[in-house]
Design an enzyme around this catalytic site. Structure first.
Site, PDB file in Angstrom:
ATOM      1  CE  LYS A 229      -4.321  -1.850   1.768  1.00  0.00           C
ATOM      2  NZ  LYS A 229      -5.326  -1.906   2.843  1.00  0.00           N
ATOM      3  NE  ARG A 263      -7.482  -8.440   1.455  1.00  0.00           N
ATOM      4  CZ  ARG A 263      -7.125  -7.712   0.400  1.00  0.00           C
ATOM      5  NH1 ARG A 263      -6.163  -6.846   0.496  1.00  0.00           N
ATOM      6  NH2 ARG A 263      -7.760  -7.863  -0.750  1.00  0.00           N
TER       7      ARG A 263
END
Ligand code: PT1
Length: 287
Positions: A229, A263
């Site tokens: 991210k 995740r």
């Protein structure tokens, strides 16, 4: 600091039980046109199964299937389209994989359909706020990951503001926990996720990670997603394709602070890192 309980609970994912006494790795399987190269067409179920099997071989404890991109700027996908993307994949994966399959969706109709073909976990970035989502999730009997998002994917990064980001997100999540309990979804079925990158600036994301123990202190298992991210790229100054090492560092920090499900895109590297974290936190493997 009390970082990790000796014995975590078993999460009942239908035909699978997930032991959360150590950090578990959730492998990401995107079934969206932008996530593979033969654009316009969706991931064929056989290809999806191959990719999922590879992640399981690399040590994934859960496979997360998503048919709608939710990264910043992403455009919503209509129900029929989402069903068309993910249902053929779920129908093949759920009976064949040795691990639970989670479905990354906010739509009640998709939750019901996924549960019918054997999904083991509902992963809702919208925290069951859609009309009918609480009721649909309750009916499935499946565990639910409640994630915080400020706004919606298309516009969430425009100008996110908070007073104390950790306090506000904790309050939001505890309100969603109360809504779930009122709808008949017991706490033993709930997981919390602060929602890294969902309507947050890097300072917010870093504070949330620093203060992750406050989410862990609720007693509910914490799931986090930071893999590749922007918050990793901001610190490492790397493009998305080169964020492996930063992402593993993020995973190690989260697991050290007590997160139970991580995740990720890069399962093998994260699995190895989590095995080390688990050995240290549990008091070590035998010599
Ligand atoms: C997540 C998550 C998710 N993230 C859960 N589900 C995504 N439970 C999809 C960026 O800042 O964290 N938790 N499902 C992916 N979404 C994003 C958001 C991808 C932000 C990238 C960014 O780069």
């Amino acid at each position: 600091m009390e970082r990790q309980a000796e014995q975590g609970p078993l999460l009942d994912c239908g035909r699978h039980q997930l032991d959360l006494s150590a950090p578990r790795v959730m492998g990401i399987l995107n079934v969206t046109p932008d996530s593979f190269s033969d654009g316009g067409n969706f991931l064929r179920p056989e290809t999806a199964l191959q990719r999922a099997r590879k992640m399981v071989d690399e040590g994934a404890d859960i496979i997360d299937v998503g048919g709608e991109s939710t990264r910043p700027g992403a455009i919503p996908v209509p129900l029929a389209e989402e069903l068309r993307r993910i249902m053929p994949v779920l129908e093949v994966l759920c009976p064949q994989l040795p691990v639970p399959v989670s479905v990354d969706t906010s739509k009640p109709e998709v939750m019901r359909a996924a549960a019918q073909v054997g999904a083991g976990l509902l992963n809702d970035i919208n925290g069951l706020r859609a009309d009918g989502a609480l009721e649909a999730a309750a009916e499935t009997g499946l565990p639910v990951c409640l994630m915080h998002m400020l706004g919606r994917p298309q516009t969430m990064q425009d100008d996110p503001r908070y007073g104390n980001v950790t306090q506000e997100i904790l309050e939001f999540l505890m309100q969603r926990v109360a809504a779930c309990e009122a709808a008949g979804i017991g706490r033993q079925r709930l997981l919390l996720d602060p929602g890294f990158g969902f309507g947050k600036r890097s300072v917010h994301n870093y504070q949330l990670l620093r203060e992750l123990d406050q989410f862990v202190a609720t007693g509910l298992p914490v799931l986090v997603g930071m893999s590749r991210k922007g918050m990793v790229g901001q610190a490492t100054n790397k493009p998305a394709a080169e964020r492996l090492h930063g992402s593993v560092a993020a995973a190690v920090m989260a697991a050290t602070f007590g997160a139970r499900i991580i995740r990720v895109h890069d399962v093998a590297a994260t699995r190895e890192a989590m095995d080390f974290v688990a050995a240290v936190l549990s008091g070590g493997v035998a010599d």
